[in-house]
Design a protein around this motif. Structure first.
Motif, PDB file in Angstrom:
ATOM      1  N   ASP A 183       0.808  -1.375   0.019  1.00  0.00           N
ATOM      2  CA  ASP A 183       0.015  -0.153  -0.172  1.00  0.00           C
ATOM      3  C   ASP A 183       1.066   1.220  -0.067  1.00  0.00           C
ATOM      4  OD1 ASP A 183      -1.926  -1.676  -0.093  1.00  0.00           O
ATOM      5  OD2 ASP A 183      -2.564  -1.671   1.970  1.00  0.00           O
ATOM      6  N   THR A 184       1.921   1.248   0.825  1.00  0.00           N
ATOM      7  CA  THR A 184       2.697   2.324   1.004  1.00  0.00           C
ATOM      8  C   THR A 184       3.647   2.705  -0.308  1.00  0.00           C
ATOM      9  OG1 THR A 184       3.850   0.979   2.628  1.00  0.00           O
ATOM     10  CG2 THR A 184       3.225   3.273   3.221  1.00  0.00           C
ATOM     11  N   TYR A 185       3.998   1.535  -0.982  1.00  0.00           N
ATOM     12  CA  TYR A 185       4.552   1.782  -2.204  1.00  0.00           C
ATOM     13  C   TYR A 185       3.793   2.341  -3.254  1.00  0.00           C
ATOM     14  CZ  TYR A 185       9.530   0.012  -1.895  1.00  0.00           C
ATOM     15  OH  TYR A 185      10.664  -0.154  -1.521  1.00  0.00           O
ATOM     16  N   ASN A 186       2.393   1.586  -3.241  1.00  0.00           N
ATOM     17  CA  ASN A 186       1.478   2.220  -4.084  1.00  0.00           C
ATOM     18  C   ASN A 186       1.147   3.534  -4.184  1.00  0.00           C
ATOM     19  OD1 ASN A 186       1.288  -0.244  -5.435  1.00  0.00           O
ATOM     20  ND2 ASN A 186      -0.681  -0.941  -4.164  1.00  0.00           N
ATOM     21  N   ALA A 187       1.378   4.056  -2.825  1.00  0.00           N
ATOM     22  CA  ALA A 187       0.856   5.407  -2.514  1.00  0.00           C
ATOM     23  C   ALA A 187       2.280   6.428  -3.024  1.00  0.00           C
ATOM     24  CB  ALA A 187       0.659   5.787  -1.129  1.00  0.00           C
ATOM     25  N   ARG A 188       3.452   6.108  -2.672  1.00  0.00           N
ATOM     26  CA  ARG A 188       4.491   6.945  -2.733  1.00  0.00           C
ATOM     27  C   ARG A 188       4.920   6.933  -4.450  1.00  0.00           C
ATOM     28  NH1 ARG A 188       6.372   6.745   2.685  1.00  0.00           N
ATOM     29  NH2 ARG A 188       4.167   7.308   3.481  1.00  0.00           N
ATOM     30  N   PHE A 189       5.005   5.785  -4.914  1.00  0.00           N
ATOM     31  CA  PHE A 189       5.355   5.702  -6.331  1.00  0.00           C
ATOM     32  C   PHE A 189       4.274   5.374  -7.353  1.00  0.00           C
ATOM     33  CE2 PHE A 189       9.458   4.326  -3.673  1.00  0.00           C
ATOM     34  CZ  PHE A 189      10.045   5.466  -3.906  1.00  0.00           C
ATOM     35  N   ASP A 190       3.264   5.906  -7.001  1.00  0.00           N
ATOM     36  CA  ASP A 190       2.197   5.592  -7.989  1.00  0.00           C
ATOM     37  C   ASP A 190       2.156   5.929  -9.620  1.00  0.00           C
ATOM     38  OD1 ASP A 190      -0.435   4.715  -8.671  1.00  0.00           O
ATOM     39  OD2 ASP A 190      -1.286   6.728  -8.358  1.00  0.00           O
ATOM     40  N   ASP A 191       3.206   6.919  -9.635  1.00  0.00           N
ATOM     41  CA  ASP A 191       3.391   7.165 -10.825  1.00  0.00           C
ATOM     42  C   ASP A 191       4.706   6.430 -11.686  1.00  0.00           C
ATOM     43  OD1 ASP A 191       1.470   9.006 -11.039  1.00  0.00           O
ATOM     44  OD2 ASP A 191       2.766  10.540 -10.542  1.00  0.00           O
ATOM     45  N   LEU A 192       5.306   5.603 -10.652  1.00  0.00           N
ATOM     46  CA  LEU A 192       6.683   4.991 -11.232  1.00  0.00           C
ATOM     47  C   LEU A 192       6.183   3.513 -11.380  1.00  0.00           C
ATOM     48  CD1 LEU A 192       9.490   6.721  -9.178  1.00  0.00           C
ATOM     49  CD2 LEU A 192       8.578   7.240 -11.732  1.00  0.00           C
ATOM     50  N   LEU A 193       5.745   2.969 -10.487  1.00  0.00           N
ATOM     51  CA  LEU A 193       5.426   1.510 -10.515  1.00  0.00           C
ATOM     52  C   LEU A 193       5.083   1.000 -11.794  1.00  0.00           C
ATOM     53  CD1 LEU A 193       3.964   0.829  -7.163  1.00  0.00           C
ATOM     54  CD2 LEU A 193       6.291   0.210  -7.826  1.00  0.00           C
ATOM     55  N   PRO A 194       5.491  -0.076 -12.574  1.00  0.00           N
ATOM     56  CA  PRO A 194       5.006  -0.651 -13.880  1.00  0.00           C
ATOM     57  C   PRO A 194       3.443  -1.145 -13.330  1.00  0.00           C
ATOM     58  CG  PRO A 194       7.170  -1.499 -13.240  1.00  0.00           C
ATOM     59  CD  PRO A 194       6.630  -0.576 -11.952  1.00  0.00           C
ATOM     60  N   LEU A 195       3.239  -1.953 -12.499  1.00  0.00           N
ATOM     61  CA  LEU A 195       1.950  -2.334 -12.086  1.00  0.00           C
ATOM     62  C   LEU A 195       1.835  -2.074 -10.513  1.00  0.00           C
ATOM     63  CD1 LEU A 195       1.340  -5.489 -14.075  1.00  0.00           C
ATOM     64  CD2 LEU A 195       0.217  -3.124 -14.420  1.00  0.00           C
ATOM     65  N   ARG A 196       0.659  -1.649 -10.076  1.00  0.00           N
ATOM     66  CA  ARG A 196       0.468  -1.510  -8.716  1.00  0.00           C
ATOM     67  C   ARG A 196       0.522  -2.853  -7.975  1.00  0.00           C
ATOM     68  NH1 ARG A 196      -2.303   3.207  -7.032  1.00  0.00           N
ATOM     69  NH2 ARG A 196      -3.367   2.207  -5.247  1.00  0.00           N
ATOM     70  N   MET A 197       1.126  -2.752  -6.523  1.00  0.00           N
ATOM     71  CA  MET A 197       1.194  -4.360  -5.938  1.00  0.00           C
ATOM     72  C   MET A 197      -0.041  -4.573  -5.192  1.00  0.00           C
ATOM     73  SD  MET A 197       4.918  -3.416  -4.325  1.00  0.00           S
ATOM     74  CE  MET A 197       6.061  -2.715  -5.169  1.00  0.00           C
ATOM     75  N   ARG A 198      -0.222  -5.769  -5.146  1.00  0.00           N
ATOM     76  CA  ARG A 198      -1.574  -6.100  -4.666  1.00  0.00           C
ATOM     77  C   ARG A 198      -0.967  -6.615  -3.128  1.00  0.00           C
ATOM     78  NH1 ARG A 198      -5.145 -10.530  -7.166  1.00  0.00           N
ATOM     79  NH2 ARG A 198      -5.397  -8.653  -8.596  1.00  0.00           N
ATOM     80  N   GLU A 199      -0.461  -7.705  -3.195  1.00  0.00           N
ATOM     81  CA  GLU A 199       0.088  -8.480  -1.876  1.00  0.00           C
ATOM     82  C   GLU A 199       1.083  -9.442  -2.067  1.00  0.00           C
ATOM     83  OE1 GLU A 199      -2.735 -10.803   0.240  1.00  0.00           O
ATOM     84  OE2 GLU A 199      -3.807 -11.243  -1.582  1.00  0.00           O
ATOM     85  N   ALA A 200       1.820  -9.738  -1.089  1.00  0.00           N
ATOM     86  CA  ALA A 200       2.994 -10.896  -1.181  1.00  0.00           C
ATOM     87  C   ALA A 200       2.069 -12.258  -0.789  1.00  0.00           C
ATOM     88  CB  ALA A 200       4.081 -10.505  -0.306  1.00  0.00           C
ATOM     89  N   ILE A 201       2.530 -13.194  -1.515  1.00  0.00           N
ATOM     90  CA  ILE A 201       1.952 -14.422  -1.177  1.00  0.00           C
ATOM     91  C   ILE A 201       2.847 -15.474  -1.029  1.00  0.00           C
ATOM     92  CG2 ILE A 201      -0.381 -13.866  -2.196  1.00  0.00           C
ATOM     93  CD1 ILE A 201       0.697 -15.769  -4.632  1.00  0.00           C
ATOM     94  N   VAL A 202       2.251 -16.649  -0.394  1.00  0.00           N
ATOM     95  CA  VAL A 202       3.662 -17.936  -0.267  1.00  0.00           C
ATOM     96  C   VAL A 202       2.983 -18.522  -1.288  1.00  0.00           C
ATOM     97  CG1 VAL A 202       4.220 -19.632   1.091  1.00  0.00           C
ATOM     98  CG2 VAL A 202       3.726 -17.327   2.074  1.00  0.00           C
ATOM     99  N   VAL A 203       3.748 -19.017  -2.293  1.00  0.00           N
ATOM    100  CA  VAL A 203       3.298 -19.772  -3.257  1.00  0.00           C
ATOM    101  C   VAL A 203       2.645 -21.157  -2.830  1.00  0.00           C
ATOM    102  CG1 VAL A 203       3.831 -20.732  -5.662  1.00  0.00           C
ATOM    103  CG2 VAL A 203       4.696 -18.749  -4.878  1.00  0.00           C
ATOM    104  N   GLY A 204       3.416 -21.823  -1.900  1.00  0.00           N
ATOM    105  CA  GLY A 204       3.198 -23.238  -1.451  1.00  0.00           C
ATOM    106  C   GLY A 204       1.959 -23.121  -0.570  1.00  0.00           C
ATOM    107  N   THR A 205       1.424 -22.290  -0.419  1.00  0.00           N
ATOM    108  CA  THR A 205       0.087 -22.283   0.371  1.00  0.00           C
ATOM    109  C   THR A 205      -1.084 -21.778  -0.303  1.00  0.00           C
ATOM    110  OG1 THR A 205       0.502 -20.045   1.272  1.00  0.00           O
ATOM    111  CG2 THR A 205       1.251 -21.927   2.633  1.00  0.00           C
TER     112      THR A 205
END
Lengths: 703, 325
Positions: A451-473
């Motif tokens: 969320d903070t990244y999305n707010a601070r670097f909204d204009d820079l990010l290639p895509l907005r981040m959603r959340e980090a997930i553990v692939v195995g679960t």
């Protein structure tokens, strides 16, 4: 064609004089002292012929001469062929003349600026007396004449600037300004008028292009009428020209460690009104290194469509900074010469300054966030020298606090490795610098909050981040799962020069950052996971590039750094991110833009024309070079401390495509046509005739 | 003296001087001079060429007896031989204003001077006495008219001639009257003039002309050999002004009024009158037994001089220039 003093045509009566003189005038007899007079007998008492005209050619010349003199006295003037009218009553006027580089275009052997000067002169002669006139140029450095009652003063200021303002008489300074930018200055001159409710007008003289008259509104905020006056009449064809709009270079390690690829954009701006046939013109383009021509190619130029020419050149071992110029081979008769060449500095050992902000430092090197990154960069040092410096997030914040955006002035690529989202101020500084060309590589990790990244670097990010997930679960699945990497998209520019398998195929990721799909951001996906989720994506933001790795660059989330392909991946991504800056060799200025040089001692700057100016630093150790009006190569200082930069003209001013300029309709009784005096030509003709008359008279006397 | 020689050099052009080399002034008639000279004399005397025999009279030189003739005739016979006498030459030079016409070598006065001075020089060279009479500006100068064979005579004459500027008219009647008593017996009289205007009074020209011819034929009758050399300019003969430009004719002698007219209108009448005038001169000369040499100033002076010598020697006709254009 009108006459300003038609009453003086009464002088035509005088045309009878030569006729009468030639009718009545006696021929001077040729005297002969003779011996045999006694045999001469007078035939008639009077033998002088009187009823025929004597010496008809001489009489015709005299008649014509008299006619021209009377005509000149009657002050013939032709209506301005642009159909321009001025306000008939005394008023307050500002003459605004476009003096940007586009006015350099030569039409009928004179630049548009010179044509504009002539227009201004005709205008000044036609503005009713009692008006107050001021002068403003689109070039902010040109002298301004405040409102006054003396047209002569305005005229001399115009002539002076046209003759001496630019590099050559009639040629403007190669700066880039629209006329609209100067309009507030013109309006300001009219604002402090005590003229009461007098009409206020701005006569804007310039070229009918988008940045010239096309940029002007019909009225200003202050209520003054803007009357656009094309420097040449719309019926006059303007010639086409070819410009070199851009020059870029990049290393070409696939050819040679010291090879560079220099590319230039060449555009043919067609003649106006536009040629009917879309013919293709072939021109030769030359690459010069120093003064020597090293390569030449020809390029087909359709009208209006930019074409890219590319040269490759291998620099010598001892070339530190090399002055390279791309120019048109036969630019001699180009009507706009200032854009026929473009300069840049090539530097083979232009080291990349990579600053890594380490979001997760560790005492143990193998656990440190940037250990693998630093190792990978070190492994590539034989090919490209990269200077990698590591900062803690608070050090970054300190630097931004003290220096602002200049904290990144020397940085080519900034890597945010698993960094807690920086403060707003730091984020703004980073964004500003990225827009100027810095590369930014964000890799995620445990400390990254979407969320903070999305707010601070909204204009820079290639895509907005959603959340980090553990692939195995993943839901419904008990066994541990990992994500493999799909084969890399080798068409991505970051992988330029790489072929085959990158050596990343065996890598496994346990955690990844999921992203919000958003087609409007136009991200370019370089690597993706086998599930299809993007792993490495890039995006161009203005002049800069941003890369986002959706997993960590250390072993926390994935084993990417352990793969053999990691080294070329890092080298290529860093090189790609830094590329736009490298093409500019660190510094490229627009014409007229001041350049600050860091020095402790007075520094000598060599200008493109070979002159050297010496600059003394102020107490902060900064010397400012303001005279950057010549495009070309600049070199400051000597030896190790040499700074080089190139000055280029703005390609926007090369565009000569015409736009329709609507003539401002004044009330019919409110306007008078601008008249261009023609009596000078008449007087010249009369002088010629006078010479002819003298010649004829001398010949007659000799007979 | 050197100055006089210079003056002579100026008067006689180089081509003429070259021409005079090896030439001799020979007169077809016999001379009758006072002294021994080079010309065949009208009387017998000491000479080489046989003339005739005559009977001896007392007082004759016995050395001149022709012994063979005496043997044949049986009485004393004298053998007579031709004498060779000097020839007195007087040049009458008309320096009226009209002689000033013409430019450079085509100047009438210069042409006349060249012929006259050449003749005098040639005569002086062969020892003949020479004299010059001048008619100039309405006056007569006969101070040097009496022929003299003195050594410096030529120099004095040349000096006088070179200082002469054509002006006014030449009073021919007065000149002939003044000249007549000063001439030696049977001398050669060379009249050099344009013969266009013979007196100061235009109204009385016919009478004056008649008097001139009378005077000249009188000289001829008295045994003088009279040669008339008429010097004319081509313009006077051809009248080249054929277009309608206005011209103002001014009289060089200042006896006629100035006339303004296009040349075209004057030409025909002029040519007719001028031709008649020349015819009259020719017939007057024939009538009076005078020899006439007519020369144009565009003829080289040397050629005219050769013709003059031929005329004097009687070996050539005058072969006068055609006066009509």
């Amino acid at each position: 064609m009108t006459l300003l003093a038609p009453l003086l045509l009464v002088g035509m009566v005088a045309l009878g004089l030569p006729v009468a003189a030639h009718l009545l005038g006696r021929q001077t007899p040729k005297p002969i002292r003779f011996a045999a007079m006694r045999f001469l007998t007078p035939a008639e008492p009077s033998v002088t012929p009187r009823r025929t005209l004597q010496d008809v050619p001489l009489m015709l010349v005299r008649l014509l001469l008299l006619l021209l003199l009377v005509l000149a006295l009657a002050k013939p003037a032709s209506t301005d062929d642009a159909g321009v009218a001025v306000v008939a009553e005394p008023h307050d006027a500002v003459i605004l003349i476009d003096a940007s580089r586009s006015m350099e275009l030569a039409v009928d052997d004179e630049t548009l600026l010179a044509h504009a000067g002539a227009r201004a002169q005709a205008l000044l002669g036609s503005i009713p007396s009692g008006s107050r006139i001021a002068l403003v140029w689109s070039d902010p450095g040109a002298p301004v004449v405040p409102l006054g009652n003396e047209p002569g003063q305005v005229l001399s200021a115009i002539e002076q600037w046209i003759d001496r303002g630019g590099p050559r008489p009639g040629v403007p300074r190669p700066g880039s300004w629209t006329m609209a930018e100067a309009l507030p200055r013109a309006a300001e001159l009219l604002a402090d008028t005590a003229g009461g409710d007098r009409v206020r007008a701005i006569y804007a003289i310039g070229d009918a292009t988008e940045r010239g008259l096309g940029s002007l509104p019909s009225t200003t905020a202050g209520g003054a009428v803007v009357i656009p006056i094309p420097a040449v009449s719309p019926s006059t064809p303007t010639p086409g020209h070819v410009s070199i709009d851009e020059i870029q270079w990049e290393p070409a390690p696939d050819l040679d460690p010291r090879a560079v690829r220099v590319s230039a954009v060449v555009t043919r701006h067609p003649a106006q009104p536009q040629d009917q046939v879309d013919d293709v013109e072939q021109r030769e383009v030359v690459l010069r290194i120093g003064d020597a021509e090293v390569a030449r190619t020809s390029v087909d130029l359709p009208p209006g469509a930019p074409q890219v020419v590319e040269f490759t050149h291998t620099l010598l071992e001892d070339d530190a900074q090399v002055a390279a110029t791309v120019e048109l081979a036969d630019a001699g008769n180009d009507p706009m010469p200032s854009d026929d060449r473009r300069a840049t500095w090539l530097a083979a050992d232009d080291a990349l300054e990579v600053v890594v902000v380490n979001g997760d430092p560790s005492e143990l090197r193998a656990h440190d966030e940037v250990f693998f990154l630093a190792t990978a960069v070190g492994a590539t040092a034989d090919q490209r020298r990269m200077h990698l410096r590591s900062l803690a997030p608070d050090q970054l914040a300190d630097r931004v606090d003290t220096e602002g955006a200049r904290a990144f002035a020397e940085t080519d690529v900034l890597v945010l490795a698993n960094v807690r989202a920086p403060s707003v101020k730091v984020a703004e500084a980073i964004e500003e610098q990225v827009r100027r060309g810095m590369g930014l590589w964000i890799s995620v990790g445990d400390r990254v909050e979407a969320d903070t990244y999305n707010a601070r670097f909204d204009d820079l990010l290639p895509l907005r981040m959603r959340e980090a997930i553990v692939v195995g679960t993943a839901p419904g699945r008990a066994e541990a799962r990992v994500e493999g990497l799909a084969p890399a998209d080798l068409t991505h520019p970051a992988f330029k020069g790489l072929t085959g398998d990158l050596g990343l195929s065996g890598s496994r990721a346990r955690r990844i950052m999921l992203l919000d799909p958003d087609p409007t951001r136009r991200p370019a996906i370089a690597l993706s996971f086998s599930s299809g989720a993007p792993a490495l994506l890039t995006r161009e933001v203005d002049d800069g590039r941003v890369a986002l790795l959706t997993t960590t660059v250390d072993r926390d989330w994935a084993d990417l750094p352990l793969r053999p392909g990691f080294v070329p991946l890092v080298a290529n991504v860093l090189g790609y991110l830094a590329d736009t800056r490298r093409g500019a060799a660190g510094s490229r200025l627009a014409v007229g833009e001041p350049r600050t040089l860091r020095t402790e001692t007075p520094i000598a700057v060599r200008l493109p024309d070979g002159r050297t100016v010496s600059l003394a630093p102020d107490e902060d150790g900064a010397a400012e070079l303001t005279d950057t009006w010549q495009p070309g190569h600049y070199r400051a200082g000597e030896g190790e401390a040499t700074t080089v930069f190139s000055v280029v003209v703005d390609a926007a001013e090369s565009v000569t495509d015409r736009v329709e300029v609507d003539p401002v309709q004044l009330d019919a009784e409110q306007q008078v046509a601008v008249s261009v005096p023609r009596w000078r030509e008449v007087l010249w003709l009369a002088l010629l005739l006078l010479a002819a008359e003298a010649l004829l008279r001398a010949r007659r006397r000799r007979d | 003296m050197a100055e006089s020689i210079h003056a002579l050099g100026r008067l006689v052009p180089p081509q003429l001087r070259e021409q005079m080399r090896g030439q001799a002034l020979v007169l077809s008639r016999r001379a009758l001079g006072r002294r021994h000279g080079r010309h065949a004399s009208a009387r017998a005397g000491v000479g080489l060429d046989f003339r005739d025999h005559r009977p001896y009279v007392a007082g004759d030189d016995p050395r001149r007896l022709d012994w063979r003739a005496m043997a044949r005739r049986d009485r004393p016979i004298l053998r007579q031989t031709d004498a060779e006498d000097e020839l007195s030459i007087t040049v009458l030079l008309d320096a009226n204003g009209g002689m000033a016409y013409g430019e450079g070598a085509a100047n009438k006065q210069a042409h006349a001077m060249a012929l006259g001075a050449g003749l005098l020089w040639l005569a002086q060279r062969q020892g003949d006495p020479i004299g010059v009479a001048l008619g100039h500006d309405g006056a007569v100068d006969v101070s040097l008219a009496r022929p003299s064979g003195s050594r410096d005579r030529l120099g004095v004459l040349a000096h006088k001639l070179s200082e002469l500027t054509p002006a006014g008219t030449c009073p021919w009647v007065d000149l002939l009257d003044a000249l007549a008593p000063r001439l030696a017996r049977r001398s050669l009289v060379v009249v050099i003039s344009d013969l266009i205007e013979v007196g100061p009074d235009a109204a009385r020209t016919p009478e004056t002309e008649a008097a001139l011819w009378r005077g000249l034929s009188g000289l001829s009758a008295r045994g003088h050999e009279v040669v008339v050399v008429q010097v004319l300019h081509p313009d006077e003969i051809e009248f080249p002004w054929t277009d309608d430009r206005m011209l103002r004719f001014e009289d060089l002698r200042k006896i006629h009024d100035t006339l303004e007219s296009p040349g075209q209108r004057l030409r025909d009448a002029y040519l007719q009158k001028f031709g008649a005038h020349l015819d009259a001169i020719t017939s007057a000369c024939e009538h009076a037994g005078l020899r006439l040499l007519r020369t144009r100033t565009d003829e080289p002076a040397a050629a005219a001089f050769v013709r003059l010598l031929g005329l004097l020697a009687g070996t050539a006709a005058a072969d006068n220039v055609e006066a009509r254009p």
